[in-house]
Design a protein around this motif. Structure first.
Motif, PDB file in Angstrom:
ATOM      1  N   ALA A 254     -36.456   9.715 -21.200  1.00 47.55           N
ATOM      2  CA  ALA A 254     -35.224  10.377 -21.576  1.00 47.55           C
ATOM      3  C   ALA A 254     -33.968   9.304 -21.879  1.00 47.55           C
ATOM      4  O   ALA A 254     -32.941   9.785 -22.387  1.00 47.55           O
ATOM      5  CB  ALA A 254     -34.943  11.102 -20.034  1.00 47.55           C
ATOM      6  N   SER A 255     -34.051   8.297 -21.141  1.00 45.51           N
ATOM      7  CA  SER A 255     -33.008   7.294 -21.300  1.00 45.51           C
ATOM      8  C   SER A 255     -32.848   6.934 -22.671  1.00 45.51           C
ATOM      9  O   SER A 255     -31.768   6.028 -22.934  1.00 45.51           O
ATOM     10  CB  SER A 255     -33.239   5.948 -20.076  1.00 45.51           C
ATOM     11  OG  SER A 255     -34.640   5.582 -20.215  1.00 45.51           O
ATOM     12  N   SER A 256     -33.716   7.057 -23.619  1.00 45.75           N
ATOM     13  CA  SER A 256     -33.579   6.341 -24.808  1.00 45.75           C
ATOM     14  C   SER A 256     -32.743   7.454 -25.691  1.00 45.75           C
ATOM     15  O   SER A 256     -32.423   7.115 -26.932  1.00 45.75           O
ATOM     16  CB  SER A 256     -34.956   6.164 -25.515  1.00 45.75           C
ATOM     17  OG  SER A 256     -35.655   7.320 -25.559  1.00 45.75           O
ATOM     18  N   VAL A 257     -32.352   8.681 -25.195  1.00 46.41           N
ATOM     19  CA  VAL A 257     -31.971   9.753 -26.002  1.00 46.41           C
ATOM     20  C   VAL A 257     -30.212   9.568 -26.319  1.00 46.41           C
ATOM     21  O   VAL A 257     -29.689   9.340 -25.259  1.00 46.41           O
ATOM     22  CB  VAL A 257     -32.098  11.089 -25.504  1.00 46.41           C
ATOM     23  CG1 VAL A 257     -31.543  12.278 -26.041  1.00 46.41           C
ATOM     24  CG2 VAL A 257     -33.705  11.299 -25.463  1.00 46.41           C
ATOM     25  N   ILE A 258     -29.903   9.609 -27.371  1.00 43.41           N
ATOM     26  CA  ILE A 258     -28.555   9.537 -28.085  1.00 43.41           C
ATOM     27  C   ILE A 258     -28.351  10.828 -28.796  1.00 43.41           C
ATOM     28  O   ILE A 258     -29.309  11.527 -29.636  1.00 43.41           O
ATOM     29  CB  ILE A 258     -27.910   8.320 -28.552  1.00 43.41           C
ATOM     30  CG1 ILE A 258     -28.630   8.029 -29.602  1.00 43.41           C
ATOM     31  CG2 ILE A 258     -27.829   7.304 -27.295  1.00 43.41           C
ATOM     32  CD1 ILE A 258     -27.955   6.920 -30.357  1.00 43.41           C
ATOM     33  N   GLY A 259     -27.188  11.230 -28.844  1.00 40.98           N
ATOM     34  CA  GLY A 259     -26.701  12.147 -29.940  1.00 40.98           C
ATOM     35  C   GLY A 259     -26.275  11.810 -31.215  1.00 40.98           C
ATOM     36  O   GLY A 259     -26.320  10.776 -31.614  1.00 40.98           O
ATOM     37  N   ALA A 260     -25.932  12.716 -32.237  1.00 47.02           N
ATOM     38  CA  ALA A 260     -25.401  12.139 -33.601  1.00 47.02           C
ATOM     39  C   ALA A 260     -24.195  11.740 -33.188  1.00 47.02           C
ATOM     40  O   ALA A 260     -23.391  12.014 -32.422  1.00 47.02           O
ATOM     41  CB  ALA A 260     -25.308  13.590 -34.220  1.00 47.02           C
ATOM     42  N   GLY A 261     -23.816  10.529 -33.960  1.00 49.29           N
ATOM     43  CA  GLY A 261     -22.753   9.704 -34.126  1.00 49.29           C
ATOM     44  C   GLY A 261     -22.625   8.716 -32.693  1.00 49.29           C
ATOM     45  O   GLY A 261     -21.824   7.821 -33.021  1.00 49.29           O
TER      46      GLY A 261
ATOM     47  N   ILE B  11     -31.114  22.487 -41.118  1.00 57.16           N
ATOM     48  CA  ILE B  11     -30.899  21.959 -39.722  1.00 57.16           C
ATOM     49  C   ILE B  11     -29.552  21.031 -39.756  1.00 57.16           C
ATOM     50  O   ILE B  11     -28.859  21.303 -38.774  1.00 57.16           O
ATOM     51  CB  ILE B  11     -32.049  21.070 -39.341  1.00 57.16           C
ATOM     52  CG1 ILE B  11     -33.493  22.247 -38.986  1.00 57.16           C
ATOM     53  CG2 ILE B  11     -31.855  20.615 -37.902  1.00 57.16           C
ATOM     54  CD1 ILE B  11     -34.314  21.306 -38.715  1.00 57.16           C
ATOM     55  N   GLY B  12     -29.233  20.284 -40.618  1.00 55.62           N
ATOM     56  CA  GLY B  12     -27.974  19.389 -40.797  1.00 55.62           C
ATOM     57  C   GLY B  12     -28.212  18.042 -41.152  1.00 55.62           C
ATOM     58  O   GLY B  12     -29.473  17.610 -41.557  1.00 55.62           O
ATOM     59  N   ARG B  13     -27.319  17.059 -40.419  1.00 57.45           N
ATOM     60  CA  ARG B  13     -27.445  15.706 -40.922  1.00 57.45           C
ATOM     61  C   ARG B  13     -27.225  14.873 -39.473  1.00 57.45           C
ATOM     62  O   ARG B  13     -26.312  15.283 -38.836  1.00 57.45           O
ATOM     63  CB  ARG B  13     -26.354  15.220 -41.524  1.00 57.45           C
ATOM     64  CG  ARG B  13     -26.596  15.795 -43.166  1.00 57.45           C
ATOM     65  CD  ARG B  13     -25.214  15.817 -43.917  1.00 57.45           C
ATOM     66  NE  ARG B  13     -24.732  14.548 -44.088  1.00 57.45           N
ATOM     67  CZ  ARG B  13     -25.097  13.876 -44.826  1.00 57.45           C
ATOM     68  NH1 ARG B  13     -25.841  14.010 -45.847  1.00 57.45           N
ATOM     69  NH2 ARG B  13     -24.560  12.315 -44.946  1.00 57.45           N
ATOM     70  N   LEU B  14     -28.038  13.913 -39.216  1.00 58.56           N
ATOM     71  CA  LEU B  14     -28.104  13.249 -38.014  1.00 58.56           C
ATOM     72  C   LEU B  14     -27.666  11.838 -38.482  1.00 58.56           C
ATOM     73  O   LEU B  14     -28.730  11.074 -39.060  1.00 58.56           O
ATOM     74  CB  LEU B  14     -29.378  13.200 -37.194  1.00 58.56           C
ATOM     75  CG  LEU B  14     -29.646  12.286 -36.208  1.00 58.56           C
ATOM     76  CD1 LEU B  14     -28.645  12.516 -34.808  1.00 58.56           C
ATOM     77  CD2 LEU B  14     -31.167  12.016 -35.763  1.00 58.56           C
ATOM     78  N   SER B  15     -26.436  11.251 -38.036  1.00 54.72           N
ATOM     79  CA  SER B  15     -26.096  10.109 -38.435  1.00 54.72           C
ATOM     80  C   SER B  15     -25.893   9.171 -37.250  1.00 54.72           C
ATOM     81  O   SER B  15     -25.144   9.613 -36.400  1.00 54.72           O
ATOM     82  CB  SER B  15     -24.685   9.832 -39.349  1.00 54.72           C
ATOM     83  OG  SER B  15     -24.980  10.415 -40.659  1.00 54.72           O
ATOM     84  N   ASN B  16     -26.578   7.673 -37.469  1.00 55.26           N
ATOM     85  CA  ASN B  16     -26.183   6.610 -36.199  1.00 55.26           C
ATOM     86  C   ASN B  16     -26.219   5.518 -37.047  1.00 55.26           C
ATOM     87  O   ASN B  16     -26.790   5.366 -37.774  1.00 55.26           O
ATOM     88  CB  ASN B  16     -27.293   6.979 -35.211  1.00 55.26           C
ATOM     89  CG  ASN B  16     -27.365   8.337 -34.608  1.00 55.26           C
ATOM     90  OD1 ASN B  16     -28.180   9.099 -35.161  1.00 55.26           O
ATOM     91  ND2 ASN B  16     -26.881   8.395 -33.328  1.00 55.26           N
ATOM     92  N   THR B  17     -25.189   4.677 -36.298  1.00 56.21           N
ATOM     93  CA  THR B  17     -25.071   3.573 -36.956  1.00 56.21           C
ATOM     94  C   THR B  17     -25.577   2.369 -35.861  1.00 56.21           C
ATOM     95  O   THR B  17     -25.374   2.526 -34.617  1.00 56.21           O
ATOM     96  CB  THR B  17     -23.460   2.988 -36.858  1.00 56.21           C
ATOM     97  OG1 THR B  17     -22.949   4.249 -37.937  1.00 56.21           O
ATOM     98  CG2 THR B  17     -23.264   1.697 -37.548  1.00 56.21           C
ATOM     99  N   LEU B  18     -26.296   1.236 -36.275  1.00 51.69           N
ATOM    100  CA  LEU B  18     -26.643   0.309 -35.466  1.00 51.69           C
ATOM    101  C   LEU B  18     -25.592  -0.583 -35.226  1.00 51.69           C
ATOM    102  O   LEU B  18     -25.163  -1.446 -36.141  1.00 51.69           O
ATOM    103  CB  LEU B  18     -27.935  -0.548 -36.088  1.00 51.69           C
ATOM    104  CG  LEU B  18     -28.685  -1.523 -35.234  1.00 51.69           C
ATOM    105  CD1 LEU B  18     -29.028  -1.434 -34.012  1.00 51.69           C
ATOM    106  CD2 LEU B  18     -29.568  -2.552 -36.331  1.00 51.69           C
ATOM    107  N   SER B  19     -25.385  -0.904 -33.876  1.00 57.40           N
ATOM    108  CA  SER B  19     -24.259  -1.709 -33.463  1.00 57.40           C
ATOM    109  C   SER B  19     -25.325  -2.969 -32.801  1.00 57.40           C
ATOM    110  O   SER B  19     -26.042  -3.088 -32.368  1.00 57.40           O
ATOM    111  CB  SER B  19     -23.489  -1.539 -32.221  1.00 57.40           C
ATOM    112  OG  SER B  19     -22.972  -0.174 -32.515  1.00 57.40           O
ATOM    113  N   ALA B  20     -24.558  -4.285 -33.510  1.00 54.70           N
ATOM    114  CA  ALA B  20     -25.005  -5.614 -32.781  1.00 54.70           C
ATOM    115  C   ALA B  20     -24.935  -5.631 -31.174  1.00 54.70           C
ATOM    116  O   ALA B  20     -24.013  -4.753 -30.770  1.00 54.70           O
ATOM    117  CB  ALA B  20     -24.017  -6.579 -33.357  1.00 54.70           C
TER     118      ALA B  20
END
Lengths: 272, 272
Positions: free
Chosen positions: B85-92, B246-255
């Motif tokens: 569960a601790s690995s879950v994040i939302g869109a953005g 369903i839509g679009r799920l976007s996430n950016t990888l931060s250093a």
């Protein structure tokens, strides 16, 4: 040292607290260990697993004696899999053989670390502070599934079945694990007897290193891995994991569909 | 088809409900989808991951095209690992590179099944009824860790880091996955485009078979596995998973350490 347990009360509610001389001194929760003032006789209460972990991190190859026996090098970082919350049962509850699985089911007696506060990127000192206490674990495995598929080792499935994570009977805070031995008996015959001091990663090191990877929450558990003496459980046999100062955790393996109505009802109630 | 989302309101509370025309029609919960009568403008709300799974069951090798490319036989039972569960994040929300890990980080665009009711030993028909709806998943992996230790494949660790399970933006109930395609773009360039009909185990089959092993709870998720086109994400790159309807799920990888104060505060708030 204090002994902490969780119970179902007659009205179906869950109570948590410190147990002393046959009485439960109720506390708000493991996360907020503040006394409510209530004192209940434990004779009127049904024991549950002592915490309700969101996740169980289970270590592989964390004892020097087992690494030597398996002829594997000692790891440089904890090697772990996850067991789901749905696999957790308490002392006395039956381990259920999965329907359709006739293969070997294996016990592993282990020390369990119970997390008391949220823990992320914790130093060794912070990790030591984040440990609420210690419990006993029988980390059960459907061993024949592990390598059934040659392309994907099924650690989570083989160890993740409902009832395959026995924990309890209590959490003991302030417990000095360094000098303790863990024993596992199968129908009364000793099969494991190993010193916890033989661990590769100490409890505080485990919490610190794992918290670099994933956030640990109050009530989460780490099963510290087992040592030599692992073996299989026949249907109807009882496994008892014990550490002096923590207690004895006994669970019996039921054949598929052979769980008694009472045990099934208790499991249902505790899962609500 | 209905679209369901979860938000943080201005007072820090979490609201869940059906979204239509810029308004949230609030419901008690995913488990008890009963309208509260409240209607809120979504403009005043901060989107969160659309559910808070207790566990995420993530499938490996569940598409015929990928099995053919990897030259692996199609499995006879779902092959899975667990993401916490601790690995879950939302869109953005930002995907965070683990501190001390400089290796390859890989995206996998997947369909996500969201469970609506407790599910144990479910038939295919019961399993179909237990599916609340579908969402999008980016199943992120620290690929160099997977086989870092030659004696123990670290699936749970490599895929279990905080922020490594991106889900959202919404759950769509009544969605006909059979004719849909999933696309994954990396900084706007299409990298995956595969038909969901190529799945080895359909969603109802997955829920039924997995529920023979472990009890699924409302809000739990199954990530259906990915197909061809998996690749690595450079720091600062944005991955967008999309399915029409369903839509679009976007996430950016931060250093590592590069998460902005605002994003960190939002992540902290959503974790409370």
């Amino acid at each position: 040292m204090d002994t902490w347990m969780r119970f179902m009360s007659n009205d179906g509610g869950v109570v948590f607290g410190r147990v002393e001389g046959g009485y439960l001194h109720e506390y708000e929760s493991l996360e907020q260990p503040v006394p409510t003032g209530a004192v209940l006789s434990t004779r009127a209460l049904t024991p549950l697993a002592p915490c309700a972990p969101g996740k169980v991190v289970a270590l592989w190859n964390n004892f020097h004696a087992l690494a030597a026996k398996l002829d594997k090098p000692v790891p440089s970082h904890p090697l772990f899999l996850l067991k789901p919350a749905s696999s957790v049962i308490g002392a006395g509850e039956p381990i259920r053989r999965p329907a359709g699985y006739a293969g070997k089911i294996v016990y592993e007696g282990e020390l369990g670390i119970v997390i008391g506060r949220r823990c992320r990127n914790a130093s060794i000192e912070e990790a030591a502070q984040a440990i609420f206490g210690y419990t006993l674990v029988n980390d059960v495995t459907a061993a024949d599934l592990l390598n059934e598929n040659p392309h994907f080792p099924q650690w989570c499935r083989a160890k993740g079945f409902d009832t395959f994570c026995c924990i309890g009977p209590a959490i003991v805070s302030g417990f000095a694990w360094q000098k303790a031995h863990l024993t596992t008996t199968l129908d009364g015959v000793e099969r494991q007897n190993y010193p916890l001091a033989d661990m590769v990663f100490s409890p505080a090191e485990q919490v610190s290193l794992i918290s670099q990877d994933l956030t640990l929450e109050p009530g989460d558990m780490i099963a510290c891995g087992t040592s030599v003496g692992v073996g299989s459980i026949k249907d109807g046999a009882t496994v008892t994991v014990a550490i002096e100062g923590i207690g004895r955790l006994s669970n019996t393996l039921s054949a598929a569909g052979a769980v008694t109505a009472g045990a099934a009802a208790a499991a249902e109630a505790s899962a609500v």
